[in-house]
Enzyme design. Structure first.
Site, PDB file in Angstrom:
ATOM      1  CD  GLU A 105      -3.818  -5.855   4.063  1.00  0.00           C
ATOM      2  OE1 GLU A 105      -4.710  -5.086   4.503  1.00  0.00           O
ATOM      3  OE2 GLU A 105      -2.605  -5.613   4.162  1.00  0.00           O
TER       4      GLU A 105
ATOM      5  CD  GLU B 182      -3.006  -1.068   2.254  1.00  0.00           C
ATOM      6  OE1 GLU B 182      -4.026  -1.753   2.121  1.00  0.00           O
ATOM      7  OE2 GLU B 182      -2.815  -0.285   3.232  1.00  0.00           O
TER       8      GLU B 182
END
Length: 466
Positions: free
Chosen positions: A367, A158
């Site tokens: 995720e 991320e």
């Protein structure tokens, strides 16, 4: 048809689960210093995975997991700016990887999940070019040590969330609001990604290397031209500068043009663009929690306020990028978690289809999960039916995308066990396995753990389809 080798697993991050912050030769990360200096709840002990990794991996095996996505802590491996390697830290991850392999679990390794060594933050962190070289040298050590055991590597977890939270929103370390440094950190992280992919190829590593992105598929409030223009700008902001850059080797030119009107981009060199173009990833890791619902910009200054304080701040999130777009957080047709996250599983289906049609690379959902307040110490097993419903709906969306032609090769629930959730501390619980933080970090599998075991062992056929 789902691949018979589909990777069903769960995910963690080093700082959020390991603890042992000053053990085994580990040096401080920027999170250690930031949290200690500000007297905030920290991850000194986290979930004590540092001492309990064998038990955790055993629970993964007993829960039917085929893979474990975890991150290596840079401060455990390289302990100063001279590049000195810490043998104890290196051995710790050998132990984790070996334990995974012994239990038939594929290690899925992330090189950077936010825990930058403080000695590099002291030099300016990701806003300075020299960090790219430091990161490449760190990656080389990991490739050399673990390359014969690890098939799947991710350079970064991320980048958007890390950079924007630290350098623009300021709610994460280094805790500043500086658009110029945000642009620099964004660029240098993507440059480091490309340079590391290049080293991966040069070292003739046997596996595959990708990047993990906080994916927010873009939806508009209507079909007007103004909304479509805002959606394009939002897509650049949320997604394209990561995925286009890493997968296609192209930074969105319209975004660069808009930034160049106000900011200094002279630090971007021709050789940097060549490196980005020539070193693209093998797969996309998509972390999906919610879509981004977008409307045209209506006025006022930029506001980037993301709820990270739990239920007392519910309804307070607001994202406005001046001249670009506004994000809608109060859609009356949607339901939201206690942390202001919209629950929208169909966004995952559409997001996968869009990403696969655009990039044509394999996708892993690296995720996906939901947090609740849960009273783990007082219950033998948390009957988390809400989580089971959430996960079923999102896995169903993935299976529908696969049925419609997308190449999705794995799914990782966030998270393996309850862990330290950054500035939300330990009360924001995501785990399939509960952790009693008051009683020697005792592990207590929840109802969702046993449900997911059936999903894993059936290769997804236990999912209720719609």
């Amino acid at each position: 048809m789902i691949n018979k080798n589909f990777l069903w697993g769960t995910a963690t991050a080093s700082y959020q689960c390991e603890g042992g912050w000053n053990e085994g030769g580990r040096v401080p990360s920027l999170w250690d210093v930031y949290l200690h200096e500000n007297n905030l709840e920290n991850g000194n002990d986290a979930s004590d995975h540092y001492h309990k990794y064998k038990e955790d991996i055993r629970l993964m095996k007993e829960g039917g997991h085929k893979a474990y996505r975890f991150s290596i802590a840079w401060p455990r491996i390289i302990i100063n700016d001279k590049g000195e390697v810490n043998p104890e830290g290196v051995q710790f991850y050998h132990n984790i990887i070996d334990e995974c392999l012994k239990n038939g679990i594929e290690p899925f390794v992330t090189l950077f999940h936010w825990d930058l060594p403080q000695y590099l933050e002291d030099k300016g962190g990701w806003a300075e070019r020299e960090i790219c070289d430091a990161y490449v040298e760190y990656a080389k050590v990991c490739f050399k040590e673990y390359g014969d055991k690890v098939t799947y590597w991710s350079t970064f977890n991320e980048p958007r969330y890390y950079v924007f939270s630290g350098y623009k929103i300021g709610n994460y370390p280094p805790g500043i609001d500086d658009t110029q440094k945000t642009i620099q950190a964004s660029f240098y992280m993507m440059l480091a990604n490309a340079l590391t992919v290049g080293v991966f190829r040069e070292m003739k590593m046997k596996g595959q290397i990708g990047i993990v992105h906080s994916y927010a598929p873009i939806f508009g409030v209507d079909d007007s031209l103004e909304t479509k223009i805002a959606m394009r700008k939002a897509d650049n902001y949320f997604n394209n500068w990561i995925l286009d850059t890493a997968i296609k080797g192209e930074i969105p030119i319209d975004m660069l043009g808009m930034l160049n009107e106000k900011y200094d981009l002279s630090f971007m060199k021709e050789a940097d663009f060549e490196a980005i173009k020539n070193n693209t990833v093998d797969f996309a890791g998509l972390n999906y929690y919610a879509r981004a619902l977008i409307k045209p910009y209506t006025g006022g200054e930029s506001i980037l306020r993301i709820n990270n304080k739990g239920s007392e701040a519910k309804g307070s999130s607001k994202v406005v990028v001046k001249g670009w777009f506004e994000q809608v957080f109060d859609n009356p047709d949607s339901t939201y978690t206690e942390w202001d996250t919209e629950i929208y599983p169909q966004g995952l289906y559409h997001g996968i289809i869009r990403a696969y049609e655009k990039y044509k690379v394999p996708i892993f959902i690296t995720e996906n999960g939901v947090a609740f307040y849960e009273d783990v110490p007082n219950e033998k097993s948390v009957d988390d039916q809400g989580r089971i419903h959430f996960l079923n709906e999102h896995i169903n969306a993935i299976l529908n995308a696969i049925d419609d032609g997308a190449e999705v090769l794995g799914y990782f629930i966030w998270s393996t066990m309850d862990l330290y959730s950054w500035k939300n501390g330990h009360e924001k619980r995501y785990g399939l396995v509960g952790v009693d933080f008051e009683n020697n970090f005792e592990r207590k599998p929840k109802a969702s753990y046993y449900w997911y075991k059936k999903v894993c062992e059936s290769n997804g056929t236990a999912i209720e389809r719609s």
